[in-house]
Write a protein that holds these residues in place. Structure first.
Motif, short mmCIF file in Angstrom:
data_model
loop_
_atom_site.label_atom_id
_atom_site.label_comp_id
_atom_site.label_asym_id
_atom_site.label_seq_id
_atom_site.Cartn_x
_atom_site.Cartn_y
_atom_site.Cartn_z
N TYR A 70 18.11 -28.92 1.56
CA TYR A 70 16.91 -29.70 1.27
C TYR A 70 16.24 -30.14 2.58
N GLY A 71 14.95 -29.86 2.69
CA GLY A 71 14.18 -30.30 3.85
C GLY A 71 14.34 -29.46 5.10
N TYR A 72 15.21 -28.45 5.08
CA TYR A 72 15.44 -27.63 6.27
C TYR A 72 14.33 -26.58 6.41
N ASP A 73 13.78 -26.47 7.62
CA ASP A 73 12.82 -25.39 7.87
C ASP A 73 13.56 -24.11 8.24
N GLY A 74 12.82 -23.04 8.45
CA GLY A 74 13.45 -21.75 8.69
C GLY A 74 14.38 -21.73 9.89
N ASP A 114 4.74 -30.84 -9.13
CA ASP A 114 4.20 -32.20 -9.09
C ASP A 114 4.43 -32.88 -7.75
N GLU A 115 4.89 -32.12 -6.76
CA GLU A 115 5.11 -32.70 -5.44
C GLU A 115 3.77 -33.08 -4.80
N VAL A 116 3.73 -34.26 -4.20
CA VAL A 116 2.49 -34.69 -3.55
C VAL A 116 2.50 -34.27 -2.09
N ALA A 117 1.32 -33.95 -1.57
CA ALA A 117 1.14 -33.68 -0.14
C ALA A 117 0.75 -34.98 0.55
N PRO A 118 0.91 -35.05 1.87
CA PRO A 118 0.48 -36.25 2.59
C PRO A 118 -0.99 -36.55 2.30
N PRO A 141 9.17 -28.21 4.17
CA PRO A 141 8.80 -26.83 4.50
C PRO A 141 8.50 -26.05 3.22
N SER A 142 7.83 -24.94 3.37
CA SER A 142 7.50 -24.13 2.19
C SER A 142 8.72 -23.41 1.67
N LEU A 143 8.71 -23.12 0.37
CA LEU A 143 9.80 -22.36 -0.24
C LEU A 143 9.90 -20.98 0.41
N ASP A 144 8.78 -20.34 0.66
CA ASP A 144 8.81 -19.00 1.25
C ASP A 144 9.49 -19.01 2.62
N GLU A 145 9.22 -20.03 3.41
CA GLU A 145 9.87 -20.15 4.71
C GLU A 145 11.38 -20.28 4.57
#
Length: 348
Positions: free
Chosen positions: A43-47, A75-79, A110-114
């Motif tokens: 969770y929360g880790y980038d590539g 339903d996740e909010v962006a900054p 981070p994005s799911l794709d990343e």
């Protein structure tokens, strides 16, 4: 299909819960080296961080291990402009640990794709997911790479959806479990089924192996899960309390001091429903009535929780634990594992 040992190349059908934010390479490797299945929450880790963690895991163990990600629910909010309002509501906690009220970041996650691209690079034995059903494209690509996909369900309907999508196994997690309620078809508050009511119903509903999670900390819980048809068990709190975990001393002490009826399901720490101790920060945030949506709340509280962890301030940490906390008896991963294996039926 029911033999998880053959499916995953393990000796014992004992799985480490993949804690998001509390995983450690040492604990993951310890469980895998013991013949079980170690897992690591990303969770929360980038590539880049995923690739670095994968390298550490491969260096620490030559046995199979898995990684876990959270699927976006939509339903996740962006900054946004509300970030400052919610940050200011938490100002007393930032002051308590001596950090500035955090400004608005470019992104919370981070994005799911990343994340997925990095996971393909580290090539774990299993990719497990929570908060949804993995896409057909993801499952097909994982299968092409020889990676098993495991889904997570809190209800029979969710388990059925995962089985129909083609996952290799399903973790059925009851409301007793520590951490987030990973429901995705209905609100988490409307999906609170106990482990030992959930397991046999899921077993009857799907044709893939079912891994029982929630309320299991010793040989009795393991034996009960198998008696109800589970093919394996996933254990969180008992391993979370060990020396090898990434928890703090204050967190371990809280696990051993918290009664089953003193844990609480709350949105205070992350904006999503999760089970942990009702410490001072949880009580205060709930009383304020000001809780940001996910992942804004999780990001905001994470700024002071990290400092509180470093300072040993348990009353300001997120003390995730399940209702099984009073059954915790062991200090090391090896001791916990031996206790759990003692409950596995001889024919499993």
């Amino acid at each position: 299909m029911s033999d998880l040992r053959a499916l995953l190349g393990i000796e014992h059908p004992i799985f480490l819960g993949p804690y998001g934010g509390l995983s450690s390479v040492g604990l993951t490797a310890a469980v895998s080296d013991a013949g079980g299945f170690g897992q690591f929450g990303l969770y929360g880790y980038d590539g880049d961080r995923i690739r670095a963690t994968g390298a550490e895991l491969h260096a620490a163990t030559d046995r199979p291990f898995g990684v876990n990600i959270w699927l976006p629910t939509g339903d996740e909010v962006a900054p946004n402009a509300q970030h400052t309002v919610f940050a200011q509501a938490l100002e007393p906690f930032y002051e308590a640990v001596g950090v500035e009220v955090p400004g608005r970041p470019e992104q919370y996650l981070p994005s799911l794709d990343e994340q997925i691209e990095a996971i393909w690079d580290i090539s774990p034995a299993v990719l497990s997911v929570v908060f949804g059903v993995p896409s057909a494209e993801l499952i097909d690509e994982a299968r092409r790479r020889g990676i098993r996909v495991v889904g997570t369900a809190t209800t029979v309907a969710e388990a059925t959806a995962l089985a129909e999508a083609g996952v290799d196994a399903i973790v059925a997690t009851g409301m007793e479990a520590a951490g987030h309620r990973v429901s995705f078809l209905r609100p988490a508050e409307d999906s609170l089924v106990g482990t030992f009511a959930l397991i046999p119903q899921v077993v009857d509903a799907v044709d893939v192996p079912v891994i029982a999670a929630g309320g299991i900390a010793d040989r009795r819980g393991v034996a009960a899960a198998f008696a109800l048809g589970a093919s394996g068990v996933q254990v969180g709190t008992a391993f979370l309390a060990t020396e090898e975990s990434a928890t703090t001393d204050a967190h371990r002490a809280a696990i051993r001091a918290t009664a089953a009826d003193e844990t609480v399901l709350t949105r205070a720490m992350s904006g999503r429903l999760a089970r942990g101790a009702r410490n001072r920060v949880v009580r205060a945030i709930e009383a304020s009535g000001t809780i940001a949506p996910f992942p804004m709340q999780n990001w905001l509280t994470g700024r002071f929780r990290t400092a509180a962890n470093q300072q040993g301030l348990g009353e300001l940490q997120g003390l995730w634990m399940g209702q099984v906390a009073p059954l915790i008896r062991h200090d090391t991963a090896a001791e916990v594992f031996a206790e759990l294996v003692a409950g596995v039926p001889v024919d499993q």
